[in-house]
Design a protein around this motif. Structure first.
Motif, PDB file in Angstrom:
ATOM      1  N   GLN A  23       0.830  -1.199   0.000  1.00  0.00           N
ATOM      2  CA  GLN A  23       0.000   0.000   0.000  1.00  0.00           C
ATOM      3  C   GLN A  23       0.868   1.254   0.000  1.00  0.00           C
ATOM      4  OE1 GLN A  23      -3.273  -0.320  -0.397  1.00  0.00           O
ATOM      5  NE2 GLN A  23      -2.912  -2.514  -0.425  1.00  0.00           N
ATOM      6  N   HIS A  24       1.729   1.330  -1.010  1.00  0.00           N
ATOM      7  CA  HIS A  24       2.695   2.424  -1.056  1.00  0.00           C
ATOM      8  C   HIS A  24       2.021   3.789  -1.131  1.00  0.00           C
ATOM      9  CE1 HIS A  24       5.792  -0.490  -1.247  1.00  0.00           C
ATOM     10  NE2 HIS A  24       5.386  -0.977  -2.391  1.00  0.00           N
ATOM     11  N   PHE A 247      12.278   1.004  13.813  1.00  0.00           N
ATOM     12  CA  PHE A 247      10.943   1.044  14.431  1.00  0.00           C
ATOM     13  C   PHE A 247      10.421   2.473  14.495  1.00  0.00           C
ATOM     14  CE2 PHE A 247       7.670   0.190  17.638  1.00  0.00           C
ATOM     15  CZ  PHE A 247       7.206  -1.041  17.202  1.00  0.00           C
ATOM     16  N   SER A 248      11.320   3.431  14.619  1.00  0.00           N
ATOM     17  CA  SER A 248      10.913   4.833  14.741  1.00  0.00           C
ATOM     18  C   SER A 248      10.289   5.380  13.465  1.00  0.00           C
ATOM     19  CB  SER A 248      12.125   5.697  15.108  1.00  0.00           C
ATOM     20  OG  SER A 248      13.127   5.608  14.105  1.00  0.00           O
ATOM     21  N   THR A 249      10.479   4.684  12.339  1.00  0.00           N
ATOM     22  CA  THR A 249       9.931   5.162  11.066  1.00  0.00           C
ATOM     23  C   THR A 249       8.559   4.576  10.756  1.00  0.00           C
ATOM     24  OG1 THR A 249      10.904   3.399   9.709  1.00  0.00           O
ATOM     25  CG2 THR A 249      12.280   5.345  10.163  1.00  0.00           C
ATOM     26  N   ILE A 250       8.069   3.697  11.603  1.00  0.00           N
ATOM     27  CA  ILE A 250       6.768   3.075  11.350  1.00  0.00           C
ATOM     28  C   ILE A 250       5.658   4.101  11.533  1.00  0.00           C
ATOM     29  CG2 ILE A 250       5.117   1.345  12.180  1.00  0.00           C
ATOM     30  CD1 ILE A 250       7.525  -0.400  12.963  1.00  0.00           C
ATOM     31  N   ASP A 251       4.780   4.187  10.572  1.00  0.00           N
ATOM     32  CA  ASP A 251       3.636   5.086  10.631  1.00  0.00           C
ATOM     33  C   ASP A 251       2.420   4.283  11.098  1.00  0.00           C
ATOM     34  OD1 ASP A 251       1.495   6.784  10.246  1.00  0.00           O
ATOM     35  OD2 ASP A 251       2.231   7.577   8.338  1.00  0.00           O
ATOM     36  N   TRP A 256      -0.393  -1.771   6.943  1.00  0.00           N
ATOM     37  CA  TRP A 256       0.616  -2.830   6.893  1.00  0.00           C
ATOM     38  C   TRP A 256       1.793  -2.545   7.814  1.00  0.00           C
ATOM     39  CZ3 TRP A 256       5.673  -2.125   5.408  1.00  0.00           C
ATOM     40  CH2 TRP A 256       5.979  -0.973   4.694  1.00  0.00           C
ATOM     41  N   GLN A 257       2.068  -1.276   8.063  1.00  0.00           N
ATOM     42  CA  GLN A 257       3.188  -0.957   8.942  1.00  0.00           C
ATOM     43  C   GLN A 257       2.869  -1.257  10.406  1.00  0.00           C
ATOM     44  OE1 GLN A 257       5.207   2.785   8.340  1.00  0.00           O
ATOM     45  NE2 GLN A 257       4.944   2.709   6.110  1.00  0.00           N
ATOM     46  N   LYS A 258       1.604  -1.230  10.763  1.00  0.00           N
ATOM     47  CA  LYS A 258       1.211  -1.528  12.150  1.00  0.00           C
ATOM     48  C   LYS A 258       1.524  -2.962  12.541  1.00  0.00           C
ATOM     49  CE  LYS A 258      -3.080  -0.123  11.832  1.00  0.00           C
ATOM     50  NZ  LYS A 258      -4.472   0.252  12.209  1.00  0.00           N
ATOM     51  N   THR A 259       1.726  -3.834  11.547  1.00  0.00           N
ATOM     52  CA  THR A 259       1.974  -5.255  11.845  1.00  0.00           C
ATOM     53  C   THR A 259       3.453  -5.564  12.055  1.00  0.00           C
ATOM     54  OG1 THR A 259       2.209  -5.876   9.512  1.00  0.00           O
ATOM     55  CG2 THR A 259      -0.025  -5.837  10.415  1.00  0.00           C
ATOM     56  N   ILE A 260       4.338  -4.576  11.891  1.00  0.00           N
ATOM     57  CA  ILE A 260       5.775  -4.821  12.058  1.00  0.00           C
ATOM     58  C   ILE A 260       6.086  -4.942  13.546  1.00  0.00           C
ATOM     59  CG2 ILE A 260       8.097  -3.929  11.624  1.00  0.00           C
ATOM     60  CD1 ILE A 260       6.907  -2.336   9.270  1.00  0.00           C
ATOM     61  N   PRO A 261       6.556  -6.111  14.007  1.00  0.00           N
ATOM     62  CA  PRO A 261       6.700  -6.317  15.455  1.00  0.00           C
ATOM     63  C   PRO A 261       8.020  -5.835  16.048  1.00  0.00           C
ATOM     64  CG  PRO A 261       7.155  -8.359  14.315  1.00  0.00           C
ATOM     65  CD  PRO A 261       6.805  -7.350  13.252  1.00  0.00           C
ATOM     66  N   LEU A 283      21.585   6.925  -6.767  1.00  0.00           N
ATOM     67  CA  LEU A 283      20.248   7.154  -6.237  1.00  0.00           C
ATOM     68  C   LEU A 283      19.885   5.978  -5.346  1.00  0.00           C
ATOM     69  CD1 LEU A 283      18.343   8.450  -9.412  1.00  0.00           C
ATOM     70  CD2 LEU A 283      19.458   9.781  -7.605  1.00  0.00           C
ATOM     71  N   VAL A 284      19.507   6.253  -4.115  1.00  0.00           N
ATOM     72  CA  VAL A 284      19.096   5.213  -3.172  1.00  0.00           C
ATOM     73  C   VAL A 284      17.594   5.334  -2.982  1.00  0.00           C
ATOM     74  CG1 VAL A 284      19.332   4.303  -0.837  1.00  0.00           C
ATOM     75  CG2 VAL A 284      21.335   5.219  -2.030  1.00  0.00           C
ATOM     76  N   VAL A 285      16.907   4.229  -3.204  1.00  0.00           N
ATOM     77  CA  VAL A 285      15.449   4.229  -3.122  1.00  0.00           C
ATOM     78  C   VAL A 285      15.031   3.189  -2.091  1.00  0.00           C
ATOM     79  CG1 VAL A 285      13.298   4.039  -4.420  1.00  0.00           C
ATOM     80  CG2 VAL A 285      15.364   4.869  -5.567  1.00  0.00           C
ATOM     81  N   ASP A 286      15.003   3.605  -0.823  1.00  0.00           N
ATOM     82  CA  ASP A 286      14.575   2.712   0.254  1.00  0.00           C
ATOM     83  C   ASP A 286      13.059   2.820   0.340  1.00  0.00           C
ATOM     84  OD1 ASP A 286      14.608   0.959   2.344  1.00  0.00           O
ATOM     85  OD2 ASP A 286      15.321   2.406   3.833  1.00  0.00           O
ATOM     86  N   ARG A 287      12.394   2.027  -0.437  1.00  0.00           N
ATOM     87  CA  ARG A 287      10.959   2.182  -0.683  1.00  0.00           C
ATOM     88  C   ARG A 287      10.133   2.208   0.599  1.00  0.00           C
ATOM     89  NH1 ARG A 287       8.380  -1.859  -4.240  1.00  0.00           N
ATOM     90  NH2 ARG A 287       7.017  -0.132  -4.829  1.00  0.00           N
ATOM     91  N   THR A 288       9.275   3.186   0.673  1.00  0.00           N
ATOM     92  CA  THR A 288       8.289   3.417   1.754  1.00  0.00           C
ATOM     93  C   THR A 288       8.897   3.908   3.053  1.00  0.00           C
ATOM     94  OG1 THR A 288       8.153   1.233   2.839  1.00  0.00           O
ATOM     95  CG2 THR A 288       6.884   1.526   0.794  1.00  0.00           C
ATOM     96  N   VAL A 289      10.228   3.946   3.166  1.00  0.00           N
ATOM     97  CA  VAL A 289      10.864   4.421   4.396  1.00  0.00           C
ATOM     98  C   VAL A 289      11.210   5.897   4.193  1.00  0.00           C
ATOM     99  CG1 VAL A 289      12.628   4.006   6.139  1.00  0.00           C
ATOM    100  CG2 VAL A 289      11.784   2.094   4.742  1.00  0.00           C
ATOM    101  N   THR A 290      10.247   6.738   4.461  1.00  0.00           N
ATOM    102  CA  THR A 290      10.396   8.156   4.194  1.00  0.00           C
ATOM    103  C   THR A 290      11.615   8.726   4.926  1.00  0.00           C
ATOM    104  OG1 THR A 290       8.005   8.362   3.932  1.00  0.00           O
ATOM    105  CG2 THR A 290       9.233  10.393   4.305  1.00  0.00           C
ATOM    106  N   GLY A 291      12.436   9.481   4.218  1.00  0.00           N
ATOM    107  CA  GLY A 291      13.623  10.065   4.828  1.00  0.00           C
ATOM    108  C   GLY A 291      14.718  10.253   3.807  1.00  0.00           C
ATOM    109  N   GLU A 292      15.935  10.407   4.276  1.00  0.00           N
ATOM    110  CA  GLU A 292      17.037  10.771   3.383  1.00  0.00           C
ATOM    111  C   GLU A 292      17.464   9.646   2.446  1.00  0.00           C
ATOM    112  OE1 GLU A 292      21.080  11.170   4.982  1.00  0.00           O
ATOM    113  OE2 GLU A 292      20.254  10.651   6.966  1.00  0.00           O
TER     114      GLU A 292
END
Length: 473
Positions: A23-24, A247-251, A256-261, A283-292
């Protein structure tokens, strides 16, 4: 043992692939962080200009014609469903799945043909799945035996398929990218055998087993470094498996991110620094992990409904499945051209997926689609490449881009529609003294009451097209 029985469930398994993902689109892109490294900025600008790329999902799963990797995942989701005689026992199934490597032999592998077809279609960058979640390396990694160079194909001089693919596309002038899955469901330092996996995540708590997690981090780092050092120039490191994240990046607002234990911090700063030390401007594309470390965002199997002012790319399948199925339902050329124009007008790139089969070839129909797209692009690409979106971006059946003082107005035609005698671009104010023509045709068109008039002779000359491009100066 041949697993031809699984071909009976190909379509059901593969159709779910487009539903799985993560669910990007739920990301909050207002938190996008633009890169500060001038070399990365320069490469990102170049990438935004090329607009159209090729993605390829290819692995041993192609042998069975099933969804890539996900049937190994012990989650009660449609895209993880197992079928066939081993489906009742996860352990048996995993062994049978991993044994596919013993028969994987893509003897028709010909990356030069792919690169030529993609170039002729107007594509300008490629992203190849060097390793998916199942952990099978499509490159000659020294850190695992579960790899393409340890199959019956190993005697082939082109057995290191990642190297061959990147080289073939680079020789055609492509920017090159390596898809790499951060999770690895084969290695014992991720799915530790002491604990059976419960889902897609690491099977132990990294806080309780820091030495095991460090082993996995080093394994990941080392494999990525192999790709960054032994495969020529690489422009994009495209990382999938967004549940492997701090864990600090989980929204918590994203389902789907709520299920990351667990905290699954893979140390992206270390990886990015290493990658760029070998590949300046990477170019670094760490998909869905918003940030640098998400230099551009990647909505999957969908197009945003509005213009987005950040760098982005929609990754979309040419058919229904990310991975190979024997009988694919390919989108029409008209649909694919509309998709490209829609995306570019909203500020994005299209990364179109084509899946090679177990023999190392594409469906012939995929070549046909690319050839037809290429014929349209050869005339109309002037309104695609190196353009910027122009307000109102998308309005009704119209899409707009610009380059310097030129406006490009695309009319997205309905199925079977020929160009009308009169068209009024919605939401666009055209100066009365503007020079207007249809791409590929020298005839100057008249503007009357804000509408473009198309003579019958000109309509015959341009013929029927999926999208008509008006060049306005």
């Amino acid at each position: 043992m041949k697993f031809k029985f699984l071909y009976l469930i190909l379509i059901a398994s593969a159709l779910t692939a487009r539903l799985h993902a993560q669910q990007h689109s739920e990301q909050d892109h207002s938190k996008y962080m633009a890169p500060t490294d001038p070399l990365v900025q320069q490469k990102l600008s170049k990438w935004q200009d090329v607009k159209f790329g090729l993605l390829m999902h290819w692995g041993t799963y192609s042998q069975w014609g099933i969804v890539e990797s996900w049937s190994l995942c012990p989650e009660d989701e449609g895209w993880c469903e197992r079928r066939g005689p081993h489906s009742h026992d996860w352990y048996e199934y995993k062994k049978a799945y991993e044994d596919i490597a013993k028969e994987f032999n893509p003897t028709r592998f010909n990356p030069e043909r792919w690169a030529t077809a993609a170039k002729n279609a107007g594509m300008k960058y490629v992203v190849f799945t060097t390793k998916h979640h199942d952990g099978f390396a499509m490159f000659d990694s020294k850190y695992t035996d579960y790899k393409i160079t340890n199959t019956p194909f190993k005697s082939n001089p082109k057995s290191n398929v990642t190297k061959e693919i990147l080289s073939a596309f680079r020789n055609q002038g492509f920017m090159t990218g390596t898809y790499f899955s951060k999770p690895d469901w084969h290695t014992d330092s991720y799915w530790w055998k002491y604990f059976p996996p419960k889902d897609r995540n690491v099977s132990y708590d990294p806080k309780k087993r820091p030495e095991l997690w460090q082993k996995f981090k080093d394994f990941t780092y080392n494999q990525i470094e192999e790709l960054m050092t032994g495969y020529g120039q690489v422009d994009i490191l495209w990382l999938d498996g967004g549940w492997v994240r701090p864990f600090s990046t989980i929204d918590p607002n994203i389902s789907w991110q709520k299920t990351i234990p667990y905290d699954q911090d893979i140390d992206m700063a270390r990886i990015a620094k290493m990658g760029r030390s070998h590949q300046p401007g990477l170019l670094v594309v760490d998909r869905t992990v918003t940030g640098e470390f998400e230099n551009y965002v990647t909505p999957e199997q969908q197009i945003p409904d509005h213009y987005m002012p950040i760098p982005w790319e929609s990754c979309i399948t040419m058919g229904d499945s990310w991975s190979y199925i024997p009988k694919e339902n390919f989108k029409s050329t008209r649909k694919l051209v509309h998709t490209l124009v829609d995306i570019v007008a909203k500020g994005g790139n299209l990364l179109l997926n084509v899946a090679p089969g177990p023999d190392g070839e594409w469906h012939e129909e995929a070549y046909q689609r690319l050839d037809e797209i290429g014929k349209w692009m050869s005339v109309n690409g002037i309104g695609i490449y190196e353009t910027k979106p122009q307000a109102p971006y998308r309005q009704g059946k119209w899409a707009y881009t610009k380059k310097a003082n030129t406006t490009y107005a695309f009319y997205l035609a309905d199925e079977g529609e020929t160009i009308p005698a009169k068209l009024k671009p919605e939401g666009l104010n055209i100066p009365a003294n503007a020079k207007i023509s249809i791409a590929g045709n020298q005839k100057s068109l008249k503007l009357k009451d804000g509408s473009i008039e198309i003579p019958a002779k000109t309509a015959v000359q341009v013929g029927q097209q999926p999208v008509y491009l008006f060049v306005i100066n």
